[in-house]
Enzyme design. Structure first.
Site, short mmCIF file in Angstrom:
data_model
loop_
_atom_site.label_atom_id
_atom_site.label_comp_id
_atom_site.label_asym_id
_atom_site.label_seq_id
_atom_site.Cartn_x
_atom_site.Cartn_y
_atom_site.Cartn_z
CD GLU A 1 48.97 15.68 -5.85
OE1 GLU A 1 49.96 16.23 -5.33
OE2 GLU A 1 47.82 15.73 -5.36
CG HIS B 1 40.46 22.27 -7.17
ND1 HIS B 1 41.09 23.30 -6.53
CD2 HIS B 1 40.67 21.17 -6.41
CE1 HIS B 1 41.65 22.84 -5.41
NE2 HIS B 1 41.42 21.56 -5.32
#
Lengths: 324, 327
Positions: free
Chosen positions: A60, A129
Site C-alpha cells: 500500500e 477490515h
C-alpha cells in the site's frame, strides 16, 4: 430515470474520465484481471488495457507513493486501497508526502491524485477490515476527503475528485456497493464541498454521511410516525465541508444530531458539534447529540458488532432525547 | 569520455557546494538558520558526478540531506540560502527549509525528511516516464539507512516489476545518524541488495567524482535505452555530524582522518593540474568566483523579506474552497 448500483456508478465515472483524459489511470490490488474486490473496476481492464488499469503488488505505501510520483510528473492517478484500514500501512505516504508536499515546496507542485478506498463495518470482518477512519484524514490539512452515500453522488463526486488538482481521499462503503439509485445517462459533476439535503424536515437536523445517511433516513421515517420531522443533511465531502448548509438547517430546526460510523472520541462529529455550538449557541434549544461507533476495535461476533456500530435505533434515541 | 570543460564544471560545482555549506554552518551558528540542517560536506562527488550524467529534463529526487543535489541540479544559490534563512525569496517561499528544498523548474523534487519516503515517489516519477513512452529517466538519491526501510524494498520491486527507468543511487556513508551500517543492515554491501530484485548493482568510489561520473554515464545510457532500473552504491563519508546538532561521538577520529585524506575536491584539483586541464591560477580564480557567489547568496538571503503572515494558509491546496481556513 434509470437506476444503477453504486459500484456501477463508480465504474462509469472512472471510464468517462479515462476516455476524456489520457493522463488518468488506475492502480491497485486486484483491480484489473480480478475486476476489483468489490467489482468497482469491473470491465475497465478490458476497455483500457493493462497500461491504464494496473494490477499492483500488495504494497500500500508503494501504491500511494508511486501514484504520488506519477502525479508530480503530470499524470492523474487513481490508486485504490482494498480497504480504508489498509491506508494505515500507507499513512506516511498519504500524510507526510501526498498531503504536505504542495505546501512544503511552496506551491511548486500540484498533486492531482484520487485515492479510492472502501471503509465501514457490518459484515463481520472484525477489527482490521471494518473501521471508518475518515476523521484521521479530516484532521490533516492538505488532503480532501469525499464520502458519497448514493450512486448519484458517487458518480458525480468521483468525476470531480479525479479532475481536482489536489489530492482526494475518496471513501466508499462496503455495504453501499450494491445499493441501487437513480443516475442520469451522460455526464454530470458534483462540486466538492456542497452538501445535499436528503430529507426535508423542521424539527431537528441530522447530519450524516456514507452508510449513516441511510440509517438516518430510516430513523427519520420512524420519527415521522411520532410526529417529528427530521431534516437529513449529507455533507458528501468532509474536507471541504459545507458548513453553511449545516448552520442554515440547524438555525431553523434548533436541534442537531450528528451521526458517524467512526469512533466517537475525537471523531468528525465532535468537530461538527463544536462548531455548531460556536456558531449557533443562542439558537440551539438542546445540546448537540453525537451518535457514533463504540470506542472498541470492532468485534467479530454478529451481535457484538451490531452493538458496536451506530444505527437507526441509536439515532431515534438521540433525536427523542432532544425533541421530547 | 569526460571533456576537460565537463571536468572543470564538476570541480566548480563541488567547490560551490562545499563553500556554500561552510557558510550554512556559519549562519547556523549565528542562528540565522534553524531547525534540522544536514550538511553534505564530504559527499559532494556523488551528487555532482551522478547528476552531471543526466539530461536537463530528467527527474531527480533526494532526501533531507539535499543541499548538494539541489545545487548540482542547477538550483539558484540565492534561493537556496534564502530558503534556509526562511525567507519569502527562498526556493520554497520559506515553507520547506533545509530538509525540503525543491526546484521543480529543474525537475528536482526534494527534499523529504522521512528516511526511505522518497523511494516509491522515485518509482512513480519513472512510471510516468514509462507511461508516456518518453526517454526521460529518474535518479533517486538516498542513504544506506533507507535501505532497511520497508518502502525501499517496495519501490525496488515495483521498479523492476514494471521495468521502470530509474537509477537508485545509495550514498553509503556508513552511518544512519549515529548507528553504523554493521549494526543496522544484515547486508552491508548495499549494491548486492539489487540482486534481490533482479536488477544490476554497482559499487563506486563516491569520493572520486570522475569514477562516479563514468559509472553513471554507463548506467544512464543503459536505463535510458530501456534496460529497467539499476542500483549504484557510492561509498562516501560525511565529514560533519548527521545534523548540525550532532557532535559525532560515535565515530573514531582516525576513521574521520582517513576519509578526509580522500577528499574529492583536492583530489580532482590534483588530477586537473596533472592533466594540464587547469593551472594553479585558474584554480584560484575558481575559488574567488565561488566565494563571490557565496557572499552574494548570504547577502541576498539576509536582505530578503520574511514570508508575509498572509502566506500562512497559501499552498495547503492548489484550489481553495470557501470552507478552507482563511480562504
Amino acid at each position: 430515470m434509470r437506476e444503477i448500483r453504486y459500484y456501477e456508478a463508480l465504474i462509469e465515472a472512472m471510464a468517462e474520465e479515462m476516455r476524456l483524459d489520457e493522463n488518468v489511470f488506475l492502480m491497485g490490488e486486484d483491480i484489473g484481471l480480478f475486476g476489483g474486490t468489490f467489482r468497482a473496476t469491473e470491465g475497465l481492464m478490458a476497455e483500457f488495457g493493462g497500461r491504464r488499469v494496473r494490477d499492483t503488488p500488495i504494497a500500500e505505501a508503494g501504491i500511494v507513493g508511486l501514484a504520488l510520483g506519477a502525479a508530480l510528473a503530470g499524470l492523474r492517478p487513481v490508486p485504490e486501497l482494498m480497504t480504508m484500514n489498509f491506508a494505515m500501512v500507507a499513512m506516511d505516504q498519504i500524510i507526510n508526502h501526498v498531503a504536505k508536499m504542495t505546501y512544503m515546496f511552496g506551491g511548486q507542485c500540484k498533486i492531482p491524485i484520487t485515492i479510492r478506498a472502501p471503509g465501514g463495518g457490518g459484515t463481520q470482518k472484525a477489527a482490521q477490515h471494518s473501521h471508518s477512519i475518515e476523521s484521521w484524514f479530516v484532521n490533516a490539512p492538505g488532503i480532501r476527503v469525499v464520502i458519497p452515500s448514493t450512486p448519484y453522488d458517487a458518480k458525480g463526486l468521483l468525476k470531480s475528485s479525479i479532475r481536482s488538482d489536489d489530492p482526494v481521499l475518496f471513501i466508499e462503503h462496503e455495504m453501499l456497493y450494491s445499493i441501487q439509485g437513480p443516475v442520469p445517462e451522460g455526464e454530470y459533476l458534483i462540486p466538492l464541498g456542497e452538501a445535499d439535503v436528503k430529507r426535508r424536515g423542521s424539527d431537528l437536523t441530522i447530519v450524516a454521511w456514507s452508510k449513516m445517511v441511510h440509517e438516518a433516513l430510516r430513523a427519520a421515517e420512524r420519527l415521522a410516525e411520532e410526529g417529528i420531522e427530521a431534516e437529513v443533511i449529507d455533507p458528501r465531502s468532509l474536507d471541504p465541508f459545507d458548513w453553511d448548509a449545516v448552520y442554515t438547517s440547524v438555525a431553523r430546526t434548533r436541534r442537531c444530531v450528528v451521526v458517524e460510523e467512526g469512533w466517537r472520541t475525537v471523531g468528525v462529529g465532535a468537530e461538527i458539534a463544536a462548531r455548531v455550538q460556536e456558531h449557533l449557541f443562542h439558537e440551539l434549544d438542546a445540546p448537540v447529540q453525537r451518535v457514533a461507533a463504540a470506542d472498541v476495535p470492532l468485534p467479530y461476533a454478529r451481535n457484538l458488532e451490531q452493538a458496536a456500530l451506530p444505527g437507526a435505533d441509536d439515532i431515534v434515541r438521540a433525536a427523542l432525547k432532544i425533541t421530547t | 569520455m569526460i571533456t576537460p570543460t565537463a571536468k572543470i564544471a564538476m570541480y566548480r560545482q563541488m567547490l560551490l557546494i562545499r563553500r556554500l555549506e561552510e557558510r550554512v554552518a556559519e549562519m547556523y551558528g549565528e542562528q540565522q538558520i534553524g531547525g534540522f540542517t544536514h550538511l553534505y560536506i564530504g559527499q559532494e562527488a556523488v551528487a555532482v558526478g551522478a547528476i552531471s550524467a543526466l539530461n536537463h529534463d530528467d527527474y531527480v529526487i533526494g532526501t533531507y540531506r539535499d543541499h548538494g543535489h539541489f545545487l548540482a541540479r542547477g538550483g539558484d544559490p540565492n534561493k537556496f540560502m534564502a530558503e534556509l534563512f526562511g525567507r519569502d525569496t527562498g526556493s520554497c517561499r520559506g515553507k520547506g527549509g533545509s530538509m525540503h528544498l525543491a526546484d521543480v523548474e529543474h525537475y528536482f523534487y526534494g527534499g523529504t525528511g522521512i528516511v526511505g519516503g522518497s523511494m516509491p515517489i522515485a518509482s512513480g516519477l519513472a512510471l510516468a516516464c514509462s507511461y508516456r513512452g518518453d526517454d526521460r529517466i529518474v535518479m533517486s538519491f538516498f542513504g544506506d539507512g533507507a535501505t532497511n526501510q520497508g518502502v525501499w524494498h517496495e519501490a525496488l520491486n515495483f521498479a523492476k516489476l514494471w521495468n521502470l527507468p530509474v537509477i537508485f543511487v545509495c550514498e553509503n556513508n556508513f552511518y544512519g545518524i549515529g548507528t553504523g551500517v554493521r549494526l543496522s543492515s544484515a547486508l552491508t554491501e548495499v549494491h548486492k541488495k539489487a540482486s534481490g530484485y533482479g536488477m544490476p548493482g554497482y559499487e563506486v568510489n563516491g569520493m572520486d567524482v570522475l569514477e562516479v561520473r563514468r559509472q553513471c554515464d554507463e548506467v544512464v545510457k543503459m536505463v535510458r535505452a530501456g534496460s529497467g532500473p539499476a542500483l549504484i552504491e557510492a561509498r562516501c563519508y560525511r565529514y560533519q555530524g548527521h545534523s548540525m546538532t550532532d557532535p559525532g561521538r560515535y565515530r573514531a577520529r582516525a576513521e574521520e582522518e582517513l576519509w578526509r585524506k580522500r577528499d574529492p575536491i583536492p583530489r580532482l584539483a590534483k588530477t586537473l593540474v596533472a592533466e594540464r586541464v587547469v593551472d594553479e591560477e585558474r584554480l584560484r580564480a575558481l575559488e574567488q568566483e565561488v566565494e563571490r557567489i557565496c557572499d552574494e547568496a548570504v547577502e541576498f538571503a539576509a536582505s530578503s523579506p520574511e514570508p508575509p503572515l498572509s502566506a500562512l494558509y497559501d499552498h495547503v491546496f492548489s484550489e481553495r474552497h470557501p470552507s478552507d481556513p482563511h480562504a
